[in-house]
Scaffold this motif. Structure first.
Motif, PDB file in Angstrom:
ATOM      1  N   TYR A 141       0.793  -1.252   0.479  1.00 42.30           N
ATOM      2  CA  TYR A 141      -0.078   0.109   0.285  1.00 42.30           C
ATOM      3  C   TYR A 141       1.264   1.422   0.379  1.00 42.30           C
ATOM      4  N   LYS A 142       0.328   2.155  -0.558  1.00 44.87           N
ATOM      5  CA  LYS A 142       0.621   3.715  -0.152  1.00 44.87           C
ATOM      6  C   LYS A 142       0.162   4.229   0.725  1.00 44.87           C
ATOM      7  N   TYR A 143       0.579   5.065   1.622  1.00 46.72           N
ATOM      8  CA  TYR A 143      -0.111   6.037   2.781  1.00 46.72           C
ATOM      9  C   TYR A 143       0.453   7.605   2.376  1.00 46.72           C
ATOM     10  N   TRP A 144      -0.542   8.054   2.465  1.00 40.36           N
ATOM     11  CA  TRP A 144      -0.211   9.507   2.411  1.00 40.36           C
ATOM     12  C   TRP A 144      -1.342  10.101   4.510  1.00 40.36           C
ATOM     13  N   PHE A 145      -0.705  11.053   4.445  1.00 44.42           N
ATOM     14  CA  PHE A 145      -1.700  11.397   5.445  1.00 44.42           C
ATOM     15  C   PHE A 145      -2.697  12.687   5.124  1.00 44.42           C
ATOM     16  N   THR A 146      -4.053  12.688   5.949  1.00 47.33           N
ATOM     17  CA  THR A 146      -4.899  13.163   5.542  1.00 47.33           C
ATOM     18  C   THR A 146      -4.749  14.573   5.456  1.00 47.33           C
ATOM     19  N   GLY A 147      -5.521  15.329   5.162  1.00 52.18           N
ATOM     20  CA  GLY A 147      -5.584  17.228   5.249  1.00 52.18           C
ATOM     21  C   GLY A 147      -6.511  17.422   5.934  1.00 52.18           C
ATOM     22  N   SER A 148      -6.472  18.778   7.092  1.00 56.36           N
ATOM     23  CA  SER A 148      -7.860  19.605   7.381  1.00 56.36           C
ATOM     24  C   SER A 148      -8.751  19.463   6.855  1.00 56.36           C
ATOM     25  N   ALA A 149      -9.424  19.211   5.493  1.00 50.80           N
ATOM     26  CA  ALA A 149      -9.827  19.145   4.698  1.00 50.80           C
ATOM     27  C   ALA A 149     -11.209  18.110   4.926  1.00 50.80           C
ATOM     28  N   GLU A 150     -10.696  16.952   4.491  1.00 51.71           N
ATOM     29  CA  GLU A 150     -10.937  16.277   4.602  1.00 51.71           C
ATOM     30  C   GLU A 150     -11.225  15.566   5.877  1.00 51.71           C
ATOM     31  N   GLY A 151     -13.097  15.494   5.406  1.00 52.55           N
ATOM     32  CA  GLY A 151     -13.528  14.836   6.997  1.00 52.55           C
ATOM     33  C   GLY A 151     -14.502  13.638   6.585  1.00 52.55           C
ATOM     34  N   SER A 152     -14.899  13.037   8.659  1.00 56.52           N
ATOM     35  CA  SER A 152     -15.428  11.543   7.359  1.00 56.52           C
ATOM     36  C   SER A 152     -16.249  11.736   9.100  1.00 56.52           C
ATOM     37  N   GLU A 153     -17.373  10.369   8.588  1.00 59.90           N
ATOM     38  CA  GLU A 153     -18.192  10.482  10.139  1.00 59.90           C
ATOM     39  C   GLU A 153     -17.122   9.052  10.955  1.00 59.90           C
ATOM     40  N   GLY A 154     -17.858   9.501  12.359  1.00 60.38           N
ATOM     41  CA  GLY A 154     -16.494   9.067  13.421  1.00 60.38           C
ATOM     42  C   GLY A 154     -15.125   9.467  13.704  1.00 60.38           C
ATOM     43  N   PRO A 155     -13.947   8.937  13.741  1.00 63.00           N
ATOM     44  CA  PRO A 155     -12.539   9.357  14.036  1.00 63.00           C
ATOM     45  C   PRO A 155     -12.597   9.712  12.609  1.00 63.00           C
ATOM     46  N   ALA A 156     -11.789  10.404  12.713  1.00 62.76           N
ATOM     47  CA  ALA A 156     -11.428  11.064  11.878  1.00 62.76           C
ATOM     48  C   ALA A 156     -10.336  10.578  11.584  1.00 62.76           C
ATOM     49  N   PRO A 157      -9.783  10.092  10.148  1.00 62.14           N
ATOM     50  CA  PRO A 157      -8.092   9.088   9.671  1.00 62.14           C
ATOM     51  C   PRO A 157      -7.198   9.975  10.049  1.00 62.14           C
TER      52      PRO A 157
END
Length: 269
Positions: free
Chosen positions: A79-95
């Motif tokens: 897998y390739k991993y990147w850090f999530t940005g502050s603008a990326e939102g999701s339900e539940g805990p922020a990834p």
């Protein structure tokens, strides 16, 4: 392991510790698994349930999902991993991470699988005998004792503890070397020629190096024409007496000097 897996798990702070397995996996992911023979042996030991290898994956054995029984199948995905940005939102805990599957890194194998057996025979890892060490040797027993004592703690916690102990020892040694009081200034030689400690006293008492200084002769006052004048002295009845200063007469120069200093007069008719 400290490499990212679950996208909701925060990255671990490992500095200054450098995990060995995570570091090797970073290089293994840059090429095919055949370029890293150690990974085949790693999968084989996990299928056997070797405790020393399991501790590389999970320090706390209670959190290892196969602590009761070793896994039957193991495969590895890239897998390739990147850090999530502050603008990326999701339900539940922020990834914390965002990942993308690239390819299958190692095929699914089990004990006795022909693919695994061929890879082990290819790299010469099948039934490889381990080096035998004497059980009574001091160094292996010391290392095993240290490993058992540090097993409940993580690598960064152990290293930071050692650094703090070393810094405390250095600080205590530096404080112990400090002098109790100020040192006296170094003695300097007196300009009058006396000793360093008694130079001032020598000047006050008139003694320099244990010898009496020579008395300076008084210069006679010069009168008109450069001749010495008489020095008045008190006589009987308080009357002044004139006493010539014969010793104050200037010394005569040598004949050579007198010739040089004698002015030349023009010839007369």
């Amino acid at each position: 392991m400290y490499k990212p897996g679950n996208v909701s798990t925060a990255p671990a702070v490992v500095a200054p510790h450098q995990p060995r397995l995570d570091w090797q996996m970073w290089f293994a992911a840059l090429a095919h698994h055949s370029s890293s023979p150690w990974f085949t042996s790693f999968v084989y030991r996990l299928l056997q349930g070797k405790k020393d290898v399991i501790r590389l994956v999970q320090v706390d054995e209670s959190q290892y999902p196969f602590s009761a029984q070793p896994p039957v199948y193991i495969r590895a995905q890239l897998y390739k991993y990147w850090f999530t940005g502050s603008a990326e939102g999701s339900e539940g805990p922020a990834p914390w991470w965002r990942r993308q599957r690239v390819q299958e890194f190692f095929p699914a194998v089990s004990l006795g699988d022909p693919t695994l057996e061929s890879l082990l025979n290819q790299h010469g890892l099948k039934d490889k005998t381990s080096l035998k060490r004497s059980a009574d040797a001091f160094l292996p027993r010391l290392l095993q004792s240290l490993r058992r004592l540090s097993r409940p703690f993580s690598g960064p916690a152990v290293l930071w503890s050692l650094y703090l102990v070393a810094a405390t020892v250095c600080l205590l040694r530096a404080l112990g070397r400090r002098p109790g009081g100020a040192r006296p200034p170094p003695a300097t030689k007196a300009p009058g020629g006396g000793s360093p400690r008694t130079g001032g006293a020598a000047r006050r008492t008139g003694r320099c190096g244990g010898r009496r200084p020579r008395r300076r002769r008084r210069k006679a006052r010069a009168g008109p024409g450069g001749r010495p004048m008489a020095t008045p002295m008190a006589g009987p009845g308080g009357r002044l007496m004139a006493t010539p200063m014969a010793s104050a007469a200037p010394r005569r120069r040598s004949s050579a000097w007198s010739r040089r200093l004698r002015p030349r007069l023009p010839p007369t008719d």
